[in-house]
Design a protein around this motif. Structure first.
Motif, PDB file in Angstrom:
ATOM      1  N   UNK A 118       0.824  -1.209   0.000  1.00  0.00           N
ATOM      2  CA  UNK A 118       0.000   0.000   0.000  1.00  0.00           C
ATOM      3  C   UNK A 118       0.862   1.266   0.000  1.00  0.00           C
ATOM      4  N   UNK A 119       1.587   1.517  -1.090  1.00  0.00           N
ATOM      5  CA  UNK A 119       2.487   2.672  -1.111  1.00  0.00           C
ATOM      6  C   UNK A 119       1.750   4.002  -0.994  1.00  0.00           C
ATOM      7  N   UNK A 120       0.507   4.043  -1.456  1.00  0.00           N
ATOM      8  CA  UNK A 120      -0.242   5.292  -1.362  1.00  0.00           C
ATOM      9  C   UNK A 120      -0.433   5.697   0.102  1.00  0.00           C
ATOM     10  N   UNK A 121      -0.837   4.720   0.909  1.00  0.00           N
ATOM     11  CA  UNK A 121      -1.001   4.997   2.332  1.00  0.00           C
ATOM     12  C   UNK A 121       0.341   5.341   2.967  1.00  0.00           C
ATOM     13  N   UNK A 122       1.402   4.665   2.510  1.00  0.00           N
ATOM     14  CA  UNK A 122       2.732   4.939   3.064  1.00  0.00           C
ATOM     15  C   UNK A 122       3.120   6.397   2.832  1.00  0.00           C
ATOM     16  N   UNK A 123       2.932   6.881   1.607  1.00  0.00           N
ATOM     17  CA  UNK A 123       3.244   8.282   1.315  1.00  0.00           C
ATOM     18  C   UNK A 123       2.373   9.218   2.162  1.00  0.00           C
ATOM     19  N   UNK A 124       1.071   8.896   2.213  1.00  0.00           N
ATOM     20  CA  UNK A 124       0.153   9.771   2.952  1.00  0.00           C
ATOM     21  C   UNK A 124       0.563   9.866   4.414  1.00  0.00           C
ATOM     22  N   UNK A 125       0.945   8.709   4.970  1.00  0.00           N
ATOM     23  CA  UNK A 125       1.278   8.701   6.391  1.00  0.00           C
ATOM     24  C   UNK A 125       2.595   9.432   6.656  1.00  0.00           C
ATOM     25  N   UNK A 126       3.614   9.163   5.825  1.00  0.00           N
ATOM     26  CA  UNK A 126       4.910   9.827   6.011  1.00  0.00           C
ATOM     27  C   UNK A 126       4.736  11.336   5.868  1.00  0.00           C
ATOM     28  N   UNK A 127       3.975  11.734   4.846  1.00  0.00           N
ATOM     29  CA  UNK A 127       3.752  13.157   4.620  1.00  0.00           C
ATOM     30  C   UNK A 127       3.051  13.802   5.820  1.00  0.00           C
ATOM     31  N   UNK A 128       2.137  13.052   6.407  1.00  0.00           N
ATOM     32  CA  UNK A 128       1.398  13.532   7.584  1.00  0.00           C
ATOM     33  C   UNK A 128       2.347  13.714   8.765  1.00  0.00           C
ATOM     34  N   UNK A 129       3.274  12.786   8.890  1.00  0.00           N
ATOM     35  CA  UNK A 129       4.270  12.882   9.975  1.00  0.00           C
ATOM     36  C   UNK A 129       5.174  14.101   9.793  1.00  0.00           C
ATOM     37  N   UNK A 130       5.234  14.630   8.587  1.00  0.00           N
ATOM     38  CA  UNK A 130       6.093  15.787   8.338  1.00  0.00           C
ATOM     39  C   UNK A 130       5.355  17.106   8.537  1.00  0.00           C
ATOM     40  N   UNK A 131       4.094  17.040   8.949  1.00  0.00           N
ATOM     41  CA  UNK A 131       3.438  18.292   9.342  1.00  0.00           C
ATOM     42  C   UNK A 131       3.923  18.634  10.740  1.00  0.00           C
ATOM     43  N   UNK A 132       4.101  19.936  11.022  1.00  0.00           N
ATOM     44  CA  UNK A 132       4.706  20.289  12.309  1.00  0.00           C
ATOM     45  C   UNK A 132       3.903  19.800  13.514  1.00  0.00           C
ATOM     46  N   UNK A 133       2.574  19.870  13.435  1.00  0.00           N
ATOM     47  CA  UNK A 133       1.783  19.470  14.603  1.00  0.00           C
ATOM     48  C   UNK A 133       2.010  17.991  14.952  1.00  0.00           C
ATOM     49  N   UNK A 134       1.922  17.139  13.933  1.00  0.00           N
ATOM     50  CA  UNK A 134       2.076  15.708  14.178  1.00  0.00           C
ATOM     51  C   UNK A 134       3.516  15.396  14.571  1.00  0.00           C
ATOM     52  N   UNK A 135       4.446  16.049  13.891  1.00  0.00           N
ATOM     53  CA  UNK A 135       5.851  15.828  14.187  1.00  0.00           C
ATOM     54  C   UNK A 135       6.163  16.129  15.654  1.00  0.00           C
ATOM     55  N   UNK A 136       5.658  17.260  16.135  1.00  0.00           N
ATOM     56  CA  UNK A 136       5.950  17.657  17.516  1.00  0.00           C
ATOM     57  C   UNK A 136       5.194  16.760  18.506  1.00  0.00           C
ATOM     58  N   UNK A 137       3.982  16.385  18.144  1.00  0.00           N
ATOM     59  CA  UNK A 137       3.222  15.469  19.003  1.00  0.00           C
ATOM     60  C   UNK A 137       3.991  14.161  19.175  1.00  0.00           C
ATOM     61  N   UNK A 138       4.513  13.695  18.058  1.00  0.00           N
ATOM     62  CA  UNK A 138       5.278  12.459  18.074  1.00  0.00           C
ATOM     63  C   UNK A 138       6.562  12.629  18.898  1.00  0.00           C
TER      64      UNK A 138
END
Lengths: 286, 428
Positions: free
Chosen positions: B343-363
């Motif tokens: 599921x590469x589409x989901x992989x890209x979507x998820x990685x890209x989401x992790x690169x948003x500042x809010x999610x990145x900092x939450x993580x």
């Protein structure tokens, strides 16, 4: 038969072939078979790896003996002493824990054994022990948990074997003047023999290859051969050495079983001969 | 003065402490110091943030030193406006193979489901070798969509055909990563990988059991073979054990010199191995159980240990953390998509989401490693003003200078051999 060849013979054959190769991590399957040699066996026999080897066999042998010693009375009790209506309940109580994942049951041991755990604190408060329990990450922890994990596999075949013994045989033995101990030694135990043999097979072999218990509870000290093979394959990507250790382990298990079988059959043969002589004498005298 | 000390601890990583005090004197003078302004001033050290710096500084210069979070939120629009926050929806299951306890549970759980429509499935490994073995033997059928290898291992994974190229059009948020963390040696154009986070290695010890300070790798070895013998855990990776030896002896941990490696083997196998209680890449849980008195650990896991000790009813103040010294490791883990991912589409979507500042900092607040977002100090001030133990996440320039990245050399096999001998010996 095809099933057997495909899923048992072929994989084992690969392991045996790999064990003569050399490591080559540039390939997907990191084995170079261009110049086969016994080099890996030499290394597997080196002192560093051999200690883990002997430790594993020792843990498995001690654990097997312990499961017999603990399991036999339980099976005996179930087969002869418990009322019919309770037997099913008790058997269920023995089997039900194995419905839980092996891993979970092993991990659960970390809770009572934890040095800062509740049990440890209580025992210290009551003055039973002076310092915290320090069993985790040692061979003792592995030994305890492995006995616990495999006890069921010993009790069940023992129970089945003992349950099959007709009550009349034991009664006959008593009628002929044998006491409790003599009945046990000369009727119950020999007839339960196949159960013991099955139990030993069912526990000893998986114990030798056990990977979970040692990994979860053993730390560095309780390392067993399964974990060592795993680290050769995964960590070091040294498949040839891992294969060689695995082949040696298979050999060692077979050897231990062969010795065990010889001892058992030998004693049986001796006992049987003696018994025959006895009966013959009885026949003559009457 | 405690009021001054507190905002520094809360808002700015200790790594900026030196810079802070110097600039505070230079720019504004002692007294009414807007904390966020200071942070922003430091932030200008990082290359890509000069624009926002001035704005932030302007908008928060009036806020009191302890009211920094208010100051931060006042500037919210201006800081977050600098970041790309594209969120692509996807669907299906996403299987990730990663290091233990490495993401906020909601980010690999409900939140991914709610925001992206992805059901996450996560499995863990303990070393890069484990990961590579799993992927190579599966031959493209491992079933994983995202993996997280450490940088130096990426070239061999590419060479073996284990990774697939990113579709950059689906990774719009990659611009949020600070330039020092992009275009690394192992993947100069970020064709296959993008920084998840980076960190370092040190140790933590129980001060009630071990007297005296453990300030260097030499001290670590002394304590491990002395007071802590039999209660020591070391990271379950070959290089970290070699690193300990090399840094204690002033050697380069990327050494290929066979004499040095022989000496390392001799010491590690004959003298050190017997003291080891466990090879544990994530000692924090077992530290809380009371299993170890001295543990080699990565900074994020060590940071988690402090809260776990408290959760288990222990006293976190009994424990101390130190970063490896005089030299230590710098590692960077990277999101990659394995070849044959279902599921590469989901992989890209998820990685890209992790690169948003809010999610990145939450993580980041969960795992405790620097995720490499640009203008990080300001971002932390804004999104996570009450971040605890920030000095275990962000390092000073001086500390970063003492860190060295692992190289994969011709000695890789030799190092693995040494390690396995240590493991076997430790059990004997």
């Amino acid at each position: 038969m095809i099933w057997y060849v495909l899923f048992f013979i072929v994989p084992i054959a690969f392991i045996v072939v790999y064990s003569f190769g050399a490591k080559d991590s540039s390939q997907r399957i990191p084995v170079d078979l261009s110049s086969p040699s016994f080099h890996n066996y030499g290394e597997a026999f080196s002192k560093t790896f051999f200690t883990t080897f002997t430790a594993t066999i020792k843990i498995a042998v001690v654990a097997t003996v312990l499961t017999v010693v603990i399991g036999f009375p339980v099976a005996y009790f179930l087969a002869f002493k418990v009322q019919e209506k309770w037997r099913a309940v008790l058997l269920a109580l023995i089997i039900v824990p194995s419905f839980t994942s092996f891993l979970i049951r092993t991990l659960a041991w970390r809770i009572p054994l934890a040095p800062n755990g509740t049990l440890s604190t209580w025992l210290q408060d009551w003055g039973v022990i002076s310092g915290p329990i320090s069993v985790l990450e040692t061979r003792t922890a592995v030994q305890i948990a492995i006995v616990y994990n495999y006890l069921g596999f010993m009790i069940l075949p023992l129970f089945v074997a003992l349950d099959r013994i007709e009550g009349v045989l034991r009664e006959a033995s008593k009628d002929l003047g044998a006491g409790r101990i003599a009945t046990f030694m000369r009727v119950t135990l020999p007839l339960g023999g196949p159960g013991i043999a099955a139990g030993v097979l069912l526990t000893f072999i998986p114990m030798c290859g056990d990977y979970v218990t040692a990994t979860v509870l053993g730390g560095a000290k309780g390392n067993m051969i399964g974990a060592l093979i795993d680290s050769q394959f995964k960590g070091a990507q040294n498949w040839p050495l891992g294969s060689a250790i695995a082949v040696l382990m298979i050999g060692a298990v077979l050897a231990v079983l062969a010795v065990g079988a010889l001892v058992v059959f030998g004693t049986q043969a001796v006992l049987r001969r003696r018994r025959r002589v006895d009966i013959g004498l009885v026949g003559v005298s009457s | 003065m405690s009021a001054k000390q507190e905002p520094v601890r809360i808002l700015a990583p200790h790594s900026f402490r030196d810079v802070l005090s110097r600039r505070a004197l230079l720019q504004i003078g002692a007294g009414s110091v807007g904390l966020t302004a200071l942070l922003a001033a430091c932030g200008s050290d990082s290359k890509s943030s000069s624009g926002s710096t001035a704005e932030t500084a302007g908008s928060t210069a009036t806020s009191g030193s302890t009211a920094s979070s208010t100051g931060g939120s006042a500037a919210a629009g201006s800081i977050l406006g600098d970041y790309s926050t594209v969120v692509n929806k996807s669907s299906g299951t996403l299987a990730m193979y990663t290091w233990g306890d490495y993401n906020d549970p909601s980010i690999v759980g409900d939140l991914a489901d709610n925001e992206l429509g992805i059901t996450m499935k996560v499995d863990y490994y303990a070393s890069n070798e484990d990961l590579i073995t799993k992927l190579s033997t599966a031959n493209g059928n491992s079933g994983f969509d995202v993996v997280v290898p450490t940088g130096p291992y990426i070239p061999q994974m590419i060479a073996k055909g284990l990774l697939q190229k990113f579709d950059k059009s689906k990774l719009a948020n990659i611009v949020n990563v600070d330039t020092p963390y992009l275009g690394q040696d192992w993947d100069p154009t970020n064709e296959y990988s993008v920084c998840k986070d980076w960190g370092s290695t040190g140790w933590m010890w129980d001060t009630t059991k071990i007297k005296g300070d453990i300030a260097s790798w030499k001290d670590f070895i002394t304590a491990a073979t002395g007071e802590a013998s039999g209660n020591v855990s070391v990271l379950d990776t070959a290089v970290n054990l070699l690193g300990m030896y090399c840094w204690a002896n002033g050697l380069d941990w990327n050494t290929e010199d066979s004499a040095e490696l022989d000496a390392a083997e001799k010491f590690l196998v004959d003298e050190f191995a017997a003291n080891i209680k466990a090879f544990d890449s994530y000692p924090s849980t077992k530290i809380a159980e009371g299993a170890y008195t001295l543990s080699m650990a990565w900074n994020g896991d060590a940071r988690q240990a402090f809260s776990r000790i408290a959760d288990a009813g222990g006293n976190p103040d009994d424990w101390k953390w130190a970063l490896g010294s005089p030299d230590t490791e710098l590692w960077m883990d990277n999101y990659c998509i394995p070849a044959g991912a279902p599921n590469p589409d989901a992989a890209h979507a998820w990685i890209n989401w992790l690169l948003t500042p809010q999610i990145s900092v939450k993580d980041l607040q969960y795992h405790g490693y620097n995720s490499g977002m640009k203008n990080m100090p300001a971002l932390i001030a804004e999104l996570a003003p009450d971040l605890t133990l920030g000095d275990m996440i962000f390092f000073s320039d001086e500390q970063v200078k003492s860190m060295h990245t692992q190289k994969i050399t011709s000695a890789q096999d030799r190092i693995a051999d040494i390690y396995n001998k240590v493991k076997a010996k430790a059990g004997g």
